[in-house]
Design a protein around this motif. Structure first.
Motif, PDB file in Angstrom:
ATOM      1  N   ALA A  57       0.848  -1.195   0.000  1.00 38.82           N
ATOM      2  CA  ALA A  57       0.000   0.000   0.000  1.00 38.82           C
ATOM      3  C   ALA A  57       0.883   1.243   0.000  1.00 38.82           C
ATOM      4  O   ALA A  57       1.957   1.268   0.601  1.00 38.82           O
ATOM      5  N   TRP A  58       0.406   2.268  -0.696  1.00 36.91           N
ATOM      6  CA  TRP A  58       1.157   3.511  -0.849  1.00 36.91           C
ATOM      7  C   TRP A  58       0.307   4.701  -0.421  1.00 36.91           C
ATOM      8  O   TRP A  58      -0.929   4.645  -0.482  1.00 36.91           O
ATOM      9  N   VAL A  59       0.966   5.755   0.006  1.00 37.06           N
ATOM     10  CA  VAL A  59       0.305   7.023   0.310  1.00 37.06           C
ATOM     11  C   VAL A  59       1.119   8.137  -0.352  1.00 37.06           C
ATOM     12  O   VAL A  59       2.260   7.926  -0.773  1.00 37.06           O
ATOM     13  N   PHE A  60       0.524   9.316  -0.410  1.00 38.15           N
ATOM     14  CA  PHE A  60       1.235  10.434  -1.017  1.00 38.15           C
ATOM     15  C   PHE A  60       2.245  11.031  -0.041  1.00 38.15           C
ATOM     16  O   PHE A  60       2.076  10.985   1.179  1.00 38.15           O
ATOM     17  N   CYS A  61       3.292  11.583  -0.611  1.00 41.65           N
ATOM     18  CA  CYS A  61       4.312  12.309   0.137  1.00 41.65           C
ATOM     19  C   CYS A  61       3.651  13.377   1.005  1.00 41.65           C
ATOM     20  O   CYS A  61       2.613  13.939   0.650  1.00 41.65           O
ATOM     21  N   TYR A  80       8.260  11.627   3.752  1.00 45.46           N
ATOM     22  CA  TYR A  80       8.643  12.378   2.566  1.00 45.46           C
ATOM     23  C   TYR A  80       9.242  11.456   1.512  1.00 45.46           C
ATOM     24  O   TYR A  80       9.962  10.509   1.825  1.00 45.46           O
ATOM     25  N   CYS A  81       8.952  11.770   0.263  1.00 45.84           N
ATOM     26  CA  CYS A  81       9.477  10.985  -0.854  1.00 45.84           C
ATOM     27  C   CYS A  81      10.972  11.243  -1.026  1.00 45.84           C
ATOM     28  O   CYS A  81      11.532  12.150  -0.396  1.00 45.84           O
ATOM     29  N   PRO A  82      11.649  10.489  -1.887  1.00 42.30           N
ATOM     30  CA  PRO A  82      13.090  10.674  -2.074  1.00 42.30           C
ATOM     31  C   PRO A  82      13.480  12.053  -2.590  1.00 42.30           C
ATOM     32  O   PRO A  82      14.626  12.476  -2.405  1.00 42.30           O
TER      33      PRO A  82
END
Length: 350
Positions: A57-61, A80-82
């Motif tokens: 499962a993924w969520v937004f930054c 936070y994303c990369p």
């Protein structure tokens, strides 16, 4: 930048999209796969990519709302994303205009980070490695001392005034530059970071000096001389830009920047299936097809042979719209040799 397709309806998608303009499906960029995924909301929260991609499962930054980030992070992982995780300082978003400027900078930065990751270049955050990590400060002028855009020991500083189109154009004209963009700034300053990482610390100093000159020349003196007298009159015979003549460090960073311009634009052209075959000439040098992945080009010559005809076409299209040339530069043989040095750094020979 390659194109993507909506997993729900097949609509063509672009890197910055966060929802499909045709069917409204939510979209998110997966940095692990470098793919824009069409998302299916999960009952317990988060999203799962449509059409495969595992059960995670993924969520937004965490910067999705404030910074317009469309990158995903694993549910329960880092906030936070990369790309956003590299930030050290962002502007005060309560000040009018700063939020819009910061979003524009982040949009450009995500394109930069995409390219670095697609090349597989080494990159860590200063939060993880204070000695060799990368970080960004996005600052606004305050007081008498303006914020200077630049790089020092892995820290890239960008004056957020550069995100104001009118102010950036004023500075471009004041400095006599043919080209000045946010993405160009970011590519240039990160070039300095990779000089440290790949050239200085990578055992390539002597090879770089043979191509760009001796970087031990006094930088402050070179900077003062450049702004006092300007570049040598015949600078186009050996450099990609006038600013590249200032010091070997700047020559490398400008060449690095142009290499990334070239690869990313060719990648976009390839995604659209563009091929060039001018009807007024039969010269092979005026035609081009891009039947290879620019991020995995066999050699720099292949990139240049496709790039030069493409820039002629793009500049001609811009002139038809009354716009200045998209690529207002000339690549001489010495400049192409410098691009070859950068190519061998980021795409080493097999």
């Amino acid at each position: 930048m390659k194109l993507f397709a909506c997993g729900a309806c097949g609509q063509m998608l672009h890197f910055e999209n966060s929802s499909c303009l045709a069917c409204g499906a939510p979209l998110g960029f997966r940095p692990d796969r470098l793919e824009l995924a069409t998302l299916d909301p999960l009952p317990a929260g988060g999203f799962r990519p449509i059409g495969g991609g595992g059960d995670d499962a993924w969520v937004f930054c965490a910067n999705a709302a404030s910074g317009g980030c469309n990158w995903l992070v694993p549910l329960g992982g880092d906030a936070y994303c990369p790309a956003c995780g590299l930030n050290r300082t962002i502007p005060d978003l309560d000040i009018a205009g700063n939020a819009e400027r910061w979003r524009a900078i982040e949009t450009a930065k995500r394109r930069l980070i995409y390219a670095l990751r697609r090349f597989g270049l080494p990159m860590t955050s200063q939060h993880e490695d204070a000695g060799q990590g990368l970080a960004f400060d996005f600052l606004a002028d305050a007081g008498a001392e303006p914020v200077m855009t630049g790089h020092a020991d892995g820290l890239v500083t960008i004056n957020i005034a550069e995100a104001d189109s009118a102010e950036r154009e004023r500075r471009r004209l004041e400095l006599g530059e043919p080209y000045r963009t946010l993405l160009g700034h970011l590519r240039h300053e990160v070039g300095h970071y990779y000089w440290d990482l790949l050239v200085r610390d990578g055992g390539r100093l002597e090879a770089a000096r043979a191509v760009f000159g001796d970087e031990r020349a006094d930088y402050a003196e070179a900077l003062e001389r450049h702004y006092a007298t300007g570049p040598q009159p015949d600078w186009q015979s050996g450099f990609v830009s006038a600013y590249a003549t200032m010091h070997p460090w700047e020559d490398f960073a400008e060449t690095w920047t142009h290499y990334f311009h070239m690869v990313d634009t060719l990648d976009t052209a390839a995604s659209f299936g563009l091929a060039l075959d001018p009807q007024v000439t039969a010269r092979d040098a005026d035609s081009a097809g891009i039947a290879f992945d620019p991020y995995r080009a066999p050699d720099c010559r292949s990139l240049v042979d496709a790039w030069l005809p493409l820039t002629v076409a793009l500049n001609s299209l811009n002139r038809s719209m009354g716009q200045p040339d998209l690529y207002p530069f000339v690549l001489s043989a010495p400049a192409i040799a410098k691009l070859g040095f950068v190519h061998d750094l980021v795409q080493p020979p097999a």
